[in-house]
Design an enzyme around this catalytic site. Structure first.
Site, PDB file in Angstrom:
ATOM      1  CE  LYS A  81     -18.127 -19.613   8.357  1.00 44.06           C
ATOM      2  NZ  LYS A  81     -18.443 -18.754   9.495  1.00 44.06           N
ATOM      3  NE  ARG A 117      -4.250  -1.807   1.755  1.00 41.65           N
ATOM      4  CZ  ARG A 117      -5.213  -2.123   2.609  1.00 41.65           C
ATOM      5  NH1 ARG A 117      -5.178  -1.664   3.841  1.00 41.65           N
ATOM      6  NH2 ARG A 117      -6.204  -2.903   2.225  1.00 41.65           N
ATOM      7  N   GLY A 121     -11.703  -5.490   1.789  1.00 42.26           N
ATOM      8  CA  GLY A 121     -13.155  -5.298   1.893  1.00 42.26           C
ATOM      9  C   GLY A 121     -13.744  -4.470   0.755  1.00 42.26           C
ATOM     10  N   GLY A 167      -8.920  -9.925   0.440  1.00 41.78           N
ATOM     11  CA  GLY A 167      -8.527 -10.869   1.501  1.00 41.78           C
ATOM     12  C   GLY A 167      -7.335 -11.732   1.153  1.00 41.78           C
TER      13      GLY A 167
END
Ligand code: 3PG
Ligand code: MG
Length: 407
Positions: free
Chosen positions: A200, A39, A380, A357
């Site tokens: 998930k 970053r 995110g 992620g």
């Protein structure tokens, strides 16, 4: 979210201007060491360009989650030093992000100087998008540049509120991120496919729902694939899966079918009875998973299938690893598919965009980091874009654009 119009540094006459630059200096740190400076490095072009044009560059950012408290361990001071090292020039650090100390530092800046202000989340008003805090940020500068795509899913005072108060522009990193997402999802060269992995379904429902509308092929891996297989009556043994999501998985398959979006599921799996490094494994077709075993990676036949499918695509979006890649040998499929994506990208026949992620660490682990068309610096925010959500930090840039250019 739909493509939006925004102003870039090309539209900013920066010379002599005090520019409030919202960066995302929220880098991962362990034992006081920055473990991944991506970053910081991606921010350099914007800072260098502004400084070189003679702007006074006032960098603001959050760091971690101090929740409105002044937490000394979460000071941006050490990160400011790292930014100075990366820039190869001194930057001044100020231990407040508003008020007299910040004002004094700004008042003594020369054109081309860079200062870094303290963690914006030391003020509770940051996350509350408090208009007073936004005003205090705006008071420091003549204009606002947002280069923090990875924080654009937050409607905070330094990402959203302040953009409504000053002439606002997208920085070069923000511009690059938005262009990459535009190429990948909003105006892709077709056929376009997506690889969605991770554990998930329940956390990726919105993402899958949105992708189904946009892509021609959805390749599902990770533990999420187990739920899809189980929903079709496959006995997945002791594999991680979400039994309460079977109806949802079937509904997704039906919707994909109606829309003409092909779903690719694993045909074989690497199984083990324990989730540990270098345990004995068995490769079996998904129809023959031992009842006492878990699927921890997709198998070699699935890798071949995925590679064949990817070869038909012109554009690929990748979010989430195919297996439990943190532990050997369950990284094999992710590595193999990553290498194929890299090969097709290098050959110029595939545009590949990855993010969110674990995806970046998985691609770095596979050694293909420099061979993907674009790897997002966002977690995110990238996911929320894939979900089709409106990112407040970007919407604020667009509104200013419309206000600043009356027709
Ligand atoms: C990130 O790392 O995802 C961004 O910096 C945003 O941080 P947050 O999740 O704490 O809002
Ligand atoms: Mg986050």
């Amino acid at each position: 979210m739909a493509t939006i119009a925004f102003k870039t540094l090309d539209h900013l006459d920066a010379a002599g201007k005090k520019v409030l630059l919202r960066a995302d200096l929220n880098v991962p740190v362990r034992d006081r060491q920055i473990t991944d400076a991506t970053r910081i490095l991606r921010l350099l072009p914007t800072i260098q360009e502004l400084a070189q044009k003679g702007a006074k560059v006032i960098v603001v950012s959050h760091f971690d989650r101090p929740r409105g408290q002044r937490v000394p361990a979460l000071s941006l001071g050490p990160i400011a030093d790292a930014l100075g090292d990366a820039l190869g020039r001194p930057v001044t650090f100020v231990d407040d992000c508003i008020g007299p100390a910040a004002q004094k530092a700004v008042d003594s800046m020369q054109n081309g100087d860079v200062v870094v202000l303290e963690n914006t989340r030391f003020y509770p008003g940051e996350e509350q998008n408090d208009p007073e805090l936004a005003k205090a940020f705006a008071a420091l500068a003549d204009c606002y540049v947002n280069d923090a795509f990875s924080a654009a899913h937050r409607a905070h005072a330094s990402t959203e509120g302040v953009a409504r108060l000053l002439p606002s522009f997208a920085g070069r990193l923000m511009e690059t991120e938005l262009n990459a997402l535009n190429i990948a999802l909003e105006n892709p060269e077709r056929p376009v496919g997506a690889i969605v992995g991770g554990s998930k379904i329940s956390t990726k429902l919105d993402l899958i729902g949105n992708l189904l509308e946009k892509v021609d092929m959805l390749i599902i891996g990770g533990a999420m694939a187990n739920t899809f297989l189980a929903a079709q009556g496959v006995d997945v043994g002791r594999s991680l899966q979400e039994a309460d999501m079977h109806d949802t998985a079937r509904a997704i398959m039906a919707k994909a079918h109606d829309r003409g979006c092909e779903i690719v599921l694993p045909v074989d799996a690497v199984t083990a009875t324990d989730f540990q490094a270098d345990v004995p494994t068995r490769i079996v077709p998904v129809s023959a998973i031992p009842t006492d075993a878990m699927m921890l990676d997709v198998g070699p036949e699935t890798v071949k299938l995925i590679c064949t499918k990817i070869a038909t695509l012109k554009t690929l979006v990748w979010n989430g690893p195919l297996g439990a890649f943190e532990i050997t040998p369950f990284d094999a499929a992710t590595n193999a598919v990553a290498r194929e994506v890299a090969r097709l990208t290098d050959a110029g026949v595939l545009k590949s965009v990855a993010g969110g992620g674990d995806t970046v660490s998985a691609l770095r682990h596979a050694g293909v980091e420099g061979h993907i068309s674009y790897i997002s610096s966002a977690g995110g925010a990238f996911l929320e874009w894939l979900e089709g959500k409106t990112l407040p930090g970007i919407m604020a840039l667009e509104n200013i654009f419309e206000r600043a250019l009356p027709i």
